[in-house]
Design a protein around this motif. Structure first.
Motif, mmCIF file in Angstrom:
data_model
loop_
_atom_site.group_PDB
_atom_site.id
_atom_site.type_symbol
_atom_site.label_atom_id
_atom_site.label_comp_id
_atom_site.label_asym_id
_atom_site.label_seq_id
_atom_site.Cartn_x
_atom_site.Cartn_y
_atom_site.Cartn_z
ATOM 1 N N VAL A 210 -14.731 -26.091 -23.136
ATOM 2 C CA VAL A 210 -15.809 -26.074 -22.155
ATOM 3 C C VAL A 210 -16.092 -24.634 -21.751
ATOM 4 O O VAL A 210 -15.163 -23.836 -21.529
ATOM 5 C CB VAL A 210 -15.427 -26.894 -20.902
ATOM 6 C CG1 VAL A 210 -16.629 -27.037 -19.983
ATOM 7 C CG2 VAL A 210 -14.889 -28.261 -21.286
ATOM 8 N N LEU A 211 -17.355 -24.305 -21.622
ATOM 9 C CA LEU A 211 -17.773 -22.995 -21.124
ATOM 10 C C LEU A 211 -17.759 -23.026 -19.601
ATOM 11 O O LEU A 211 -18.479 -23.818 -18.982
ATOM 12 C CB LEU A 211 -19.168 -22.660 -21.639
ATOM 13 C CG LEU A 211 -19.266 -22.440 -23.154
ATOM 14 C CD1 LEU A 211 -20.711 -22.540 -23.612
ATOM 15 C CD2 LEU A 211 -18.670 -21.094 -23.540
ATOM 16 N N VAL A 212 -16.928 -22.162 -19.013
ATOM 17 C CA VAL A 212 -16.773 -22.126 -17.552
ATOM 18 C C VAL A 212 -17.139 -20.720 -17.062
ATOM 19 O O VAL A 212 -16.463 -19.742 -17.409
ATOM 20 C CB VAL A 212 -15.327 -22.457 -17.132
ATOM 21 C CG1 VAL A 212 -15.198 -22.418 -15.614
ATOM 22 C CG2 VAL A 212 -14.916 -23.821 -17.676
ATOM 23 N N VAL A 219 -12.518 -21.388 -9.631
ATOM 24 C CA VAL A 219 -11.857 -20.528 -10.614
ATOM 25 C C VAL A 219 -11.228 -19.351 -9.869
ATOM 26 O O VAL A 219 -11.911 -18.650 -9.119
ATOM 27 C CB VAL A 219 -12.844 -20.004 -11.678
ATOM 28 C CG1 VAL A 219 -12.142 -19.031 -12.617
ATOM 29 C CG2 VAL A 219 -13.454 -21.156 -12.456
ATOM 30 N N LYS A 220 -9.934 -19.130 -10.072
ATOM 31 C CA LYS A 220 -9.253 -18.040 -9.376
ATOM 32 C C LYS A 220 -8.268 -17.358 -10.322
ATOM 33 O O LYS A 220 -7.424 -18.015 -10.937
ATOM 34 C CB LYS A 220 -8.483 -18.568 -8.160
ATOM 35 C CG LYS A 220 -7.768 -17.480 -7.365
ATOM 36 C CD LYS A 220 -7.001 -18.067 -6.186
ATOM 37 C CE LYS A 220 -6.273 -16.980 -5.405
ATOM 38 N NZ LYS A 220 -5.475 -17.550 -4.282
ATOM 39 N N VAL A 221 -8.391 -16.047 -10.444
ATOM 40 C CA VAL A 221 -7.393 -15.267 -11.179
ATOM 41 C C VAL A 221 -6.221 -15.046 -10.234
ATOM 42 O O VAL A 221 -6.307 -14.271 -9.280
ATOM 43 C CB VAL A 221 -7.961 -13.929 -11.678
ATOM 44 C CG1 VAL A 221 -6.878 -13.124 -12.388
ATOM 45 C CG2 VAL A 221 -9.141 -14.168 -12.617
ATOM 46 N N VAL A 240 -4.779 -17.917 -14.554
ATOM 47 C CA VAL A 240 -6.011 -18.396 -13.929
ATOM 48 C C VAL A 240 -5.835 -19.848 -13.520
ATOM 49 O O VAL A 240 -5.390 -20.679 -14.323
ATOM 50 C CB VAL A 240 -7.205 -18.276 -14.904
ATOM 51 C CG1 VAL A 240 -8.519 -18.571 -14.171
ATOM 52 C CG2 VAL A 240 -7.255 -16.905 -15.559
ATOM 53 N N SER A 241 -6.179 -20.157 -12.278
ATOM 54 C CA SER A 241 -6.146 -21.549 -11.814
ATOM 55 C C SER A 241 -7.565 -22.109 -11.753
ATOM 56 O O SER A 241 -8.529 -21.390 -11.456
ATOM 57 C CB SER A 241 -5.481 -21.648 -10.444
ATOM 58 O OG SER A 241 -6.223 -20.939 -9.469
ATOM 59 N N PHE A 242 -7.674 -23.403 -12.035
ATOM 60 C CA PHE A 242 -8.950 -24.117 -12.003
ATOM 61 C C PHE A 242 -8.747 -25.335 -11.086
ATOM 62 O O PHE A 242 -7.945 -26.217 -11.398
ATOM 63 C CB PHE A 242 -9.352 -24.577 -13.403
ATOM 64 C CG PHE A 242 -9.536 -23.459 -14.386
ATOM 65 C CD1 PHE A 242 -10.808 -22.983 -14.696
ATOM 66 C CD2 PHE A 242 -8.443 -22.875 -15.027
ATOM 67 C CE1 PHE A 242 -10.985 -21.945 -15.610
ATOM 68 C CE2 PHE A 242 -8.607 -21.846 -15.936
ATOM 69 C CZ PHE A 242 -9.885 -21.378 -16.233
ATOM 70 N N THR A 243 -9.468 -25.357 -9.996
ATOM 71 C CA THR A 243 -9.299 -26.424 -9.007
ATOM 72 C C THR A 243 -10.629 -27.133 -8.780
ATOM 73 O O THR A 243 -11.551 -26.574 -8.167
ATOM 74 C CB THR A 243 -8.774 -25.850 -7.674
ATOM 75 O OG1 THR A 243 -7.582 -25.094 -7.907
ATOM 76 C CG2 THR A 243 -8.467 -26.986 -6.697
ATOM 77 N N VAL A 245 -13.122 -27.605 -10.629
ATOM 78 C CA VAL A 245 -14.264 -26.811 -11.084
ATOM 79 C C VAL A 245 -15.258 -27.756 -11.767
ATOM 80 O O VAL A 245 -14.893 -28.493 -12.688
ATOM 81 C CB VAL A 245 -13.817 -25.709 -12.055
ATOM 82 C CG1 VAL A 245 -15.023 -24.904 -12.536
ATOM 83 C CG2 VAL A 245 -12.778 -24.801 -11.396
ATOM 84 N N ARG A 246 -16.496 -27.723 -11.331
ATOM 85 C CA ARG A 246 -17.524 -28.593 -11.906
ATOM 86 C C ARG A 246 -18.554 -27.755 -12.664
ATOM 87 O O ARG A 246 -19.100 -26.791 -12.108
ATOM 88 C CB ARG A 246 -18.215 -29.416 -10.816
ATOM 89 C CG ARG A 246 -17.318 -30.507 -10.238
ATOM 90 C CD ARG A 246 -18.036 -31.357 -9.209
ATOM 91 N NE ARG A 246 -17.188 -32.501 -8.838
ATOM 92 C CZ ARG A 246 -17.239 -33.694 -9.424
ATOM 93 N NH1 ARG A 246 -18.126 -33.918 -10.395
ATOM 94 N NH2 ARG A 246 -16.427 -34.668 -9.035
#
Length: 415
Positions: A210-212, A219-221, A240-243, A245-246
């Motif tokens: 998926v392109l994010v 999205v958090k580094v 990198v954390s993804f919480t 993310v839509r």
């Protein structure tokens, strides 16, 4: 079996060589000093953009573009003539650029952007290509590839636990990735994320890519990781954390469940690029070793005449030449038989070449004594790069397993 580059590729290789000698080599040492002394090493130094502009003016831009997939873009954003190169054609160019940290970035041929651009070329929709591929080809933005995870054995990609779940006309992303190269760059704008979509499907149809957007909410580094003590600015390798993310469902590459297909299409040529750059790095290390062995005297003799150093230098030359032929063979197989026909060969080079480069660079470090461990020479950084690539894109053990499985299948072993 023909490893001879085309006439056009030969001309480009010589043009790259001349550009590196005239434009990059005179400034590279100062570049690294300025970067180390900068208050903010994550902000790219102006010299990179200046060199990129010169390279593009000379048609030395996006040289990685593959024949048959990037021809229209090569004409618009790439090299003179508008034709992508075969893997065999690009191999000597990649070797040359591997001698320098700066060169791949100057020619817009650096990882992971090359692999991400190839994914968009081969699998991206026209809309995805307009939004993300074209800015990458112009070097207006940078990208990262988010696959490896901290909490599972990522050498087995079917272990990936981060999720990419379809929710109506959106994809919902959750999880944590690390060693996402390039995510520290201030121009990093797009991430390719691999996540679990259909846990009950066939094991190679469970995941999606998926392109994010880097600035998407959630999205958090979390941190930038150091590799053997260095953080590799201005690109970096991040966790990198993804919480929750839509992103639109239209951001899925090729369609849900096709991540493994895409990964195999991406990683074959990418591993050839990595390995040829490592051969260039080993060549540069051997050159430094030979000059040191002749210029430095100990116990009344040049170092070349002490302690078996002639044999070590000879062994280095033999190993480099063997590795180059192995990679050229893999490149030829990719060109003539595709990823499946080159499957074993690509795994073979991924084992052989980083190990070779590490050994050659280590020998050069030894000849330079304490200086070989310092930042006064590029050898310590080169050794770290070679060592890291024994893990990146699959560890040695996985690739040995692939080569062994395919070999044993010739004699009746089951998959």
């Amino acid at each position: 079996m023909d490893f001879t580059p085309s006439a056009r590729a030969t001309e480009l290789t010589e043009a790259v060589r001349a550009f590196m000698q005239a434009e990059i080599e005179p400034v590279e040492e100062q570049y690294h000093r300025d970067l180390a002394a900068a208050d903010d090493p994550w902000t790219p130094l102006p010299v990179v953009a200046e060199l990129q502009a010169k390279a593009r003016e000379q048609g030395l831009w996006n040289l990685f573009l593959p024949a048959g997939h990037g021809d229209a873009y090569a004409e618009k954003y790439g090299t003179t003539g508008g034709t992508g190169l075969s893997n065999v054609d690009y191999a000597p160019i990649a070797e040359l650029t591997g001698r320098s940290f700066l060169a791949p970035h100057v020619f817009n041929c650096n990882a992971p952007d090359t692999g991400n651009m190839e994914v968009l070329l081969r699998y991206g929709s026209p809309e995805q290509q307009r939004e993300w591929l074209e800015p990458l080809l112009r070097a207006d933005i940078r990208s990262a590839f988010c696959m490896t995870e901290p909490d599972v054995a990522s050498s087995d990609a079917t272990n990936m636990a981060a999720t990419a779940v379809v929710d109506g006309d959106e994809m919902v992303i959750n999880g944590r990735k690390w060693w996402s190269t390039g995510v520290g760059h201030p121009d990093c704008a797009i991430l390719i994320f691999m996540g679990l979509t259909a846990p009950d499907a066939d094991r190679h149809s469970q995941h999606s890519m998926v392109l994010v957007p880097r600035d998407a909410p959630g999205v958090k580094v979390e941190r930038l990781l150091s590799t053997m003590g260095t953080q590799d600015p201005p690109h970096g390798h991040g966790e990198v954390s993804f919480t929750d993310v839509r992103v639109p469902l239209a951001n899925v590459l090729a369609g849900p469940g096709r991540a493994f297909e895409i990964a195999q299409g991406r990683l074959g040529p990418g591993r050839v690029h990595h390995c040829m750059r490592l051969i260039g790095l080993a060549e540069a290390a051997l050159e430094l070793a030979c000059r040191r062995a002749l210029d430095r005297t100990a116990f009344g003799k040049p170092l070349a005449n002490l302690g078996g150093n002639r044999e070590r230098i000879a062994d280095a030359r033999i190993k480099i030449n063997q590795a180059r032929l192995l990679v050229q063979h893999a490149a030829w197989l990719l060109d003539t038989q595709g990823p499946l026909g080159a499957f074993s060969a690509v795994s073979e080079i991924k084992v052989a070449v980083p190990t070779m480069a590490q050994e050659v660079i280590d020998m050069a470090m030894q000849l330079h004594g304490g200086g070989g461990l310092s930042e006064d020479l590029p050898l310590a950084g080169a050794w770290t790069n070679a060592r890291a690539l024994r893990l990146a894109d699959g560890p040695d053990e996985v690739h040995r397993g692939v080569a062994a499985r395919l070999e044993l299948m010739k004699y009746g072993a089951k998959r």
